[in-house]
Design a protein around this motif. Structure first.
Motif, PDB file in Angstrom:
ATOM      1  N   HIS A  30       0.843  -1.193   0.000  1.00  0.00           N
ATOM      2  CA  HIS A  30       0.000   0.000   0.000  1.00  0.00           C
ATOM      3  C   HIS A  30       0.877   1.242   0.000  1.00  0.00           C
ATOM      4  O   HIS A  30       2.008   1.218   0.477  1.00  0.00           O
ATOM      5  CB  HIS A  30      -0.876   0.046   1.257  1.00  0.00           C
ATOM      6  N   TYR A  31       0.330   2.322  -0.512  1.00  0.00           N
ATOM      7  CA  TYR A  31       1.005   3.609  -0.381  1.00  0.00           C
ATOM      8  C   TYR A  31      -0.035   4.718  -0.333  1.00  0.00           C
ATOM      9  O   TYR A  31      -1.168   4.552  -0.800  1.00  0.00           O
ATOM     10  CB  TYR A  31       2.000   3.840  -1.527  1.00  0.00           C
ATOM     11  N   GLU A  32       0.374   5.818   0.271  1.00  0.00           N
ATOM     12  CA  GLU A  32      -0.467   7.002   0.300  1.00  0.00           C
ATOM     13  C   GLU A  32       0.114   8.049  -0.637  1.00  0.00           C
ATOM     14  O   GLU A  32       1.324   8.225  -0.705  1.00  0.00           O
ATOM     15  CB  GLU A  32      -0.542   7.595   1.713  1.00  0.00           C
ATOM     16  N   GLY A  35      -2.072  11.680   1.243  1.00  0.00           N
ATOM     17  CA  GLY A  35      -3.005  11.234   2.262  1.00  0.00           C
ATOM     18  C   GLY A  35      -4.078  10.266   1.793  1.00  0.00           C
ATOM     19  O   GLY A  35      -4.864   9.777   2.603  1.00  0.00           O
ATOM     20  N   VAL A  36      -4.110   9.957   0.496  1.00  0.00           N
ATOM     21  CA  VAL A  36      -5.109   9.029  -0.048  1.00  0.00           C
ATOM     22  C   VAL A  36      -4.457   7.668  -0.246  1.00  0.00           C
ATOM     23  O   VAL A  36      -3.402   7.553  -0.879  1.00  0.00           O
ATOM     24  CB  VAL A  36      -5.680   9.549  -1.385  1.00  0.00           C
ATOM     25  N   ASP A  37      -5.083   6.616   0.308  1.00  0.00           N
ATOM     26  CA  ASP A  37      -4.520   5.271   0.251  1.00  0.00           C
ATOM     27  C   ASP A  37      -4.736   4.633  -1.113  1.00  0.00           C
ATOM     28  O   ASP A  37      -5.818   4.735  -1.701  1.00  0.00           O
ATOM     29  CB  ASP A  37      -5.146   4.394   1.334  1.00  0.00           C
ATOM     30  N   HIS A  38      -3.699   3.971  -1.613  1.00  0.00           N
ATOM     31  CA  HIS A  38      -3.765   3.253  -2.891  1.00  0.00           C
ATOM     32  C   HIS A  38      -3.043   1.924  -2.742  1.00  0.00           C
ATOM     33  O   HIS A  38      -2.175   1.763  -1.879  1.00  0.00           O
ATOM     34  CB  HIS A  38      -3.078   4.048  -4.005  1.00  0.00           C
ATOM     35  N   THR A  61       4.313  11.153  -0.403  1.00  0.00           N
ATOM     36  CA  THR A  61       4.044   9.711  -0.449  1.00  0.00           C
ATOM     37  C   THR A  61       4.458   9.045   0.855  1.00  0.00           C
ATOM     38  O   THR A  61       5.366   9.503   1.547  1.00  0.00           O
ATOM     39  CB  THR A  61       4.800   9.038  -1.607  1.00  0.00           C
ATOM     40  N   LYS A  62       3.778   7.966   1.155  1.00  0.00           N
ATOM     41  CA  LYS A  62       4.088   7.163   2.341  1.00  0.00           C
ATOM     42  C   LYS A  62       3.686   5.731   2.028  1.00  0.00           C
ATOM     43  O   LYS A  62       2.604   5.492   1.489  1.00  0.00           O
ATOM     44  CB  LYS A  62       3.311   7.689   3.549  1.00  0.00           C
ATOM     45  N   THR A  63       4.550   4.773   2.347  1.00  0.00           N
ATOM     46  CA  THR A  63       4.254   3.372   2.032  1.00  0.00           C
ATOM     47  C   THR A  63       3.912   2.586   3.296  1.00  0.00           C
ATOM     48  O   THR A  63       4.327   2.936   4.395  1.00  0.00           O
ATOM     49  CB  THR A  63       5.448   2.703   1.338  1.00  0.00           C
ATOM     50  N   SER A  64       3.142   1.513   3.121  1.00  0.00           N
ATOM     51  CA  SER A  64       2.857   0.595   4.227  1.00  0.00           C
ATOM     52  C   SER A  64       2.855  -0.826   3.692  1.00  0.00           C
ATOM     53  O   SER A  64       2.460  -1.086   2.555  1.00  0.00           O
ATOM     54  CB  SER A  64       1.517   0.918   4.897  1.00  0.00           C
ATOM     55  N   SER A 277       8.322   5.419  -4.219  1.00  0.00           N
ATOM     56  CA  SER A 277       7.985   6.440  -3.231  1.00  0.00           C
ATOM     57  C   SER A 277       9.208   6.887  -2.454  1.00  0.00           C
ATOM     58  O   SER A 277       9.242   7.999  -1.917  1.00  0.00           O
ATOM     59  CB  SER A 277       6.927   5.894  -2.256  1.00  0.00           C
TER      60      SER A 277
END
Length: 295
Positions: A30-32, A35-38, A61-64, A277
């Motif tokens: 997942h990544y943002e 602020g929107v998750d994709h 960007t932010k990854t999970s 990201s």
């Protein structure tokens, strides 16, 4: 053909067509984006060129990683069809996803005690992680059983070399791999850092090379230095890139000139959202089989 399923995650940076062709299942990181998750779904939702354009324009960007619950459901889906499973994860030197996959493995082992379930830490990233999975698929398709494929992978995964360079230091500064001062000087002097993945699966800066032309040449020289059989190398080569395809093609052309015995034409893939990201646009990565990574 051996009756087990091979799987990994989307951060292996292969195309959906290639995953299907090789019968490799995958699940998505997942990544943002602002602020929107994709889902990092190989660019189906947001193509790489759009992602990197928006990053260039200032999008955050932010990854999970894949959650334990997602791994558990994914593993169940394969095991419930009566197949054994070998799942390969993104490097534990970059993310905690290997630990999550191991927890999920313990859960599903209780539910499917008659099935074999292996989880392998690739200690690799991007299409280098993909190059390892690709080799395991070759072995599976040759009829080699899951135990031997897993053992071979564990013994040989550090023979996959990952060499990265970037013509844009912005995201390396932001991620702390390059200091702000060094980044400012590097940008002014047109320095392109050359990095690789070490034996613990971490991305490490190795050299500072001035100009893109020189760093492309230096990257090819790393393959001459480390590849199995030197210039007689006859295995597969992958290259990935973040919105700099012409640079990737220039490196591929140089590699093909230096290594006339390659098993097949070099495959070039876009860097996906998980790796991209953190690297940002302007990164090219070369992957090949060579001597064991020891530092």
């Amino acid at each position: 053909m051996s009756d087990f399923q091979l799987s990994c995650c989307s951060a292996a940076d292969l195309s959906e067509e290639y995953f299907k062709e090789r019968d490799i299942q995958y699940l998505c990181f997942h990544y943002e984006l602002d602020g929107v998750d994709h889902l990092d779904d190989l660019g189906k939702t947001i193509p790489p060129e759009e992602l990197f354009r928006r990053m260039d324009e200032g999008a955050q960007t932010k990854t999970s990683q894949v959650s334990i619950a997602e791994y558990t459901d994914f593993f169940r889906g394969i095991l419930s069809e009566g197949q054994d499973l070998l799942h390969v994860t993104l490097s534990s030197g970059i993310t905690g996803t290997y630990n999550s996959a191991m927890v999920a493995k313990e859960i599903v082992e209780e539910e499917y005690p008659d099935r074999k379930i292996y989880v392998m830490d690739s200690l690799g990233a991007s299409s280098g992680f993909g190059l390892l999975v690709d080799k395991l698929a070759d072995m599976r398709d040759a009829g080699i059983d899951i135990d031997e494929v897993y053992n071979w992978g564990e013994e040989n995964k550090l023979n996959v070399h990952h060499w990265f360079f970037s013509t844009d230091l912005t995201y390396y500064i932001r991620g702390g791999r390059v200091s702000k001062t060094a980044g400012a000087i590097g940008t002014m002097l047109n320095i392109c850092p050359l990095l690789n993945v070490d034996f613990e699966g971490r991305l490490i800066p190795r050299e500072k090379v001035r100009t893109k032309k020189r760093v492309i040449k230096k990257t090819a020289e790393k393959m001459v230095e480390h590849a199995f059989d030197g210039k007689d190398y006859s295995d597969t080569v992958f290259i990935s890139h973040s919105c700099c395809e012409e640079d990737a093609k220039e490196l591929a052309s140089l590699i093909e000139q230096k290594f006339p015995k390659l098993a097949s034409p070099i495959k070039i893939f876009p860097i996906g959202a998980t790796i991209g990201s953190h690297s940002g646009p302007g990164t090219v990565a070369l992957f090949f089989w060579g001597d064991k990574r020891t530092d």
